[in-house]
Design a protein around this motif. Sequence first.
Motif, PDB file in Angstrom:
ATOM      1  N   MET A 210      28.892  -5.323   6.818  1.00 15.61           N
ATOM      2  CA  MET A 210      29.740  -4.230   6.404  1.00 15.61           C
ATOM      3  C   MET A 210      29.601  -4.004   4.898  1.00 15.61           C
ATOM      4  O   MET A 210      29.392  -4.937   4.145  1.00 15.61           O
ATOM      5  CB  MET A 210      31.211  -4.535   6.695  1.00 15.61           C
ATOM      6  N   SER A 211      29.781  -2.775   4.504  1.00 11.80           N
ATOM      7  CA  SER A 211      29.705  -2.463   3.083  1.00 11.80           C
ATOM      8  C   SER A 211      31.048  -2.770   2.416  1.00 11.80           C
ATOM      9  O   SER A 211      32.060  -2.992   3.078  1.00 11.80           O
ATOM     10  CB  SER A 211      29.359  -0.981   2.895  1.00 11.80           C
ATOM     11  N   VAL A 212      31.031  -2.766   1.104  1.00 11.43           N
ATOM     12  CA  VAL A 212      32.251  -3.027   0.338  1.00 11.43           C
ATOM     13  C   VAL A 212      33.305  -1.970   0.654  1.00 11.43           C
ATOM     14  O   VAL A 212      34.493  -2.287   0.833  1.00 11.43           O
ATOM     15  CB  VAL A 212      31.937  -3.068  -1.178  1.00 11.43           C
ATOM     16  N   HIS A 213      32.868  -0.727   0.762  1.00 16.40           N
ATOM     17  CA  HIS A 213      33.805   0.359   1.073  1.00 16.40           C
ATOM     18  C   HIS A 213      34.468   0.133   2.434  1.00 16.40           C
ATOM     19  O   HIS A 213      35.684   0.321   2.586  1.00 16.40           O
ATOM     20  CB  HIS A 213      33.081   1.700   1.038  1.00 16.40           C
ATOM     21  N   ASP A 214      33.697  -0.289   3.420  1.00 17.51           N
ATOM     22  CA  ASP A 214      34.245  -0.555   4.754  1.00 17.51           C
ATOM     23  C   ASP A 214      35.248  -1.708   4.721  1.00 17.51           C
ATOM     24  O   ASP A 214      36.298  -1.654   5.369  1.00 17.51           O
ATOM     25  CB  ASP A 214      33.128  -0.880   5.743  1.00 17.51           C
ATOM     26  N   GLU A 215      34.921  -2.744   3.980  1.00 16.51           N
ATOM     27  CA  GLU A 215      35.818  -3.894   3.871  1.00 16.51           C
ATOM     28  C   GLU A 215      37.132  -3.504   3.208  1.00 16.51           C
ATOM     29  O   GLU A 215      38.211  -3.898   3.650  1.00 16.51           O
ATOM     30  CB  GLU A 215      35.150  -5.027   3.076  1.00 16.51           C
ATOM     31  N   LEU A 216      37.057  -2.707   2.150  1.00 17.30           N
ATOM     32  CA  LEU A 216      38.273  -2.266   1.466  1.00 17.30           C
ATOM     33  C   LEU A 216      39.109  -1.362   2.363  1.00 17.30           C
ATOM     34  O   LEU A 216      40.343  -1.423   2.343  1.00 17.30           O
ATOM     35  CB  LEU A 216      37.913  -1.564   0.159  1.00 17.30           C
ATOM     36  N   THR A 217      38.462  -0.531   3.158  1.00 16.08           N
ATOM     37  CA  THR A 217      39.179   0.321   4.102  1.00 16.08           C
ATOM     38  C   THR A 217      39.878  -0.521   5.166  1.00 16.08           C
ATOM     39  O   THR A 217      41.026  -0.244   5.533  1.00 16.08           O
ATOM     40  CB  THR A 217      38.214   1.314   4.759  1.00 16.08           C
ATOM     41  N   THR A 218      39.227  -1.576   5.621  1.00 15.79           N
ATOM     42  CA  THR A 218      39.838  -2.482   6.594  1.00 15.79           C
ATOM     43  C   THR A 218      41.067  -3.165   6.004  1.00 15.79           C
ATOM     44  O   THR A 218      42.109  -3.273   6.659  1.00 15.79           O
ATOM     45  CB  THR A 218      38.812  -3.534   7.056  1.00 15.79           C
ATOM     46  N   ILE A 219      40.958  -3.607   4.766  1.00 18.18           N
ATOM     47  CA  ILE A 219      42.100  -4.237   4.097  1.00 18.18           C
ATOM     48  C   ILE A 219      43.250  -3.247   3.976  1.00 18.18           C
ATOM     49  O   ILE A 219      44.408  -3.588   4.240  1.00 18.18           O
ATOM     50  CB  ILE A 219      41.690  -4.777   2.712  1.00 18.18           C
ATOM     51  N   GLN A 220      42.941  -2.018   3.598  1.00 20.21           N
ATOM     52  CA  GLN A 220      43.975  -0.988   3.456  1.00 20.21           C
ATOM     53  C   GLN A 220      44.666  -0.738   4.793  1.00 20.21           C
ATOM     54  O   GLN A 220      45.892  -0.603   4.853  1.00 20.21           O
ATOM     55  CB  GLN A 220      43.353   0.305   2.918  1.00 20.21           C
ATOM     56  N   ARG A 221      43.902  -0.699   5.867  1.00 16.96           N
ATOM     57  CA  ARG A 221      44.472  -0.496   7.195  1.00 16.96           C
ATOM     58  C   ARG A 221      45.407  -1.650   7.564  1.00 16.96           C
ATOM     59  O   ARG A 221      46.486  -1.435   8.133  1.00 16.96           O
ATOM     60  CB  ARG A 221      43.346  -0.381   8.225  1.00 16.96           C
TER      61      ARG A 221
ATOM     62  N   ALA B 112      43.507  -1.342  -4.822  1.00 13.37           N
ATOM     63  CA  ALA B 112      43.166  -0.129  -5.572  1.00 13.37           C
ATOM     64  C   ALA B 112      42.279  -0.471  -6.767  1.00 13.37           C
ATOM     65  O   ALA B 112      41.318   0.252  -7.074  1.00 13.37           O
ATOM     66  CB  ALA B 112      44.430   0.585  -6.029  1.00 13.37           C
ATOM     67  N   LEU B 113      42.567  -1.576  -7.445  1.00 15.87           N
ATOM     68  CA  LEU B 113      41.723  -2.005  -8.570  1.00 15.87           C
ATOM     69  C   LEU B 113      40.325  -2.386  -8.087  1.00 15.87           C
ATOM     70  O   LEU B 113      39.323  -2.058  -8.738  1.00 15.87           O
ATOM     71  CB  LEU B 113      42.371  -3.183  -9.303  1.00 15.87           C
ATOM     72  N   LEU B 114      40.254  -3.073  -6.962  1.00 16.89           N
ATOM     73  CA  LEU B 114      38.944  -3.436  -6.405  1.00 16.89           C
ATOM     74  C   LEU B 114      38.149  -2.197  -6.024  1.00 16.89           C
ATOM     75  O   LEU B 114      36.941  -2.116  -6.269  1.00 16.89           O
ATOM     76  CB  LEU B 114      39.125  -4.316  -5.169  1.00 16.89           C
ATOM     77  N   ARG B 115      38.827  -1.218  -5.432  1.00 15.08           N
ATOM     78  CA  ARG B 115      38.146   0.014  -5.037  1.00 15.08           C
ATOM     79  C   ARG B 115      37.612   0.746  -6.272  1.00 15.08           C
ATOM     80  O   ARG B 115      36.486   1.245  -6.277  1.00 15.08           O
ATOM     81  CB  ARG B 115      39.089   0.903  -4.248  1.00 15.08           C
TER      82      ARG B 115
END
Length: 96
Positions: free
Chosen positions: A1-12, A50-53
């Motif tokens: 998974m990409s970083v963007h996908d991982e961050l989206t999963t965390i947000q969910r 949000a900072l990680l994103r």
Amino acid sequence: MSVHDELTTIQRCLDDLSRALSRLEQQTGREGLEVRRVRTDAGHLRESVALLRAAATAPDAPKRPDLVTISDAPYDLSLWTDSDDEGLGARDRRAP
């Protein structure tokens, strides 16, 4: 998974946590200290995500520092003619 996908999963997951906390408050009929603490912690996690994103999408973000090559050749001794040996005192005196 990409970083963007991982961050989206965390947000969910954080969104799911918020909904679960709301349901818990409705079922118990009160907002206790424990629930407020979990809400505060979840808020901190949202800020961190949000900072990680922002860091992940920064265009100038360096991936890793440039490596500096250090030669194995000895230094030019003329560089050190005007200095004393550190920690040993001057050449003509005895160290304590």
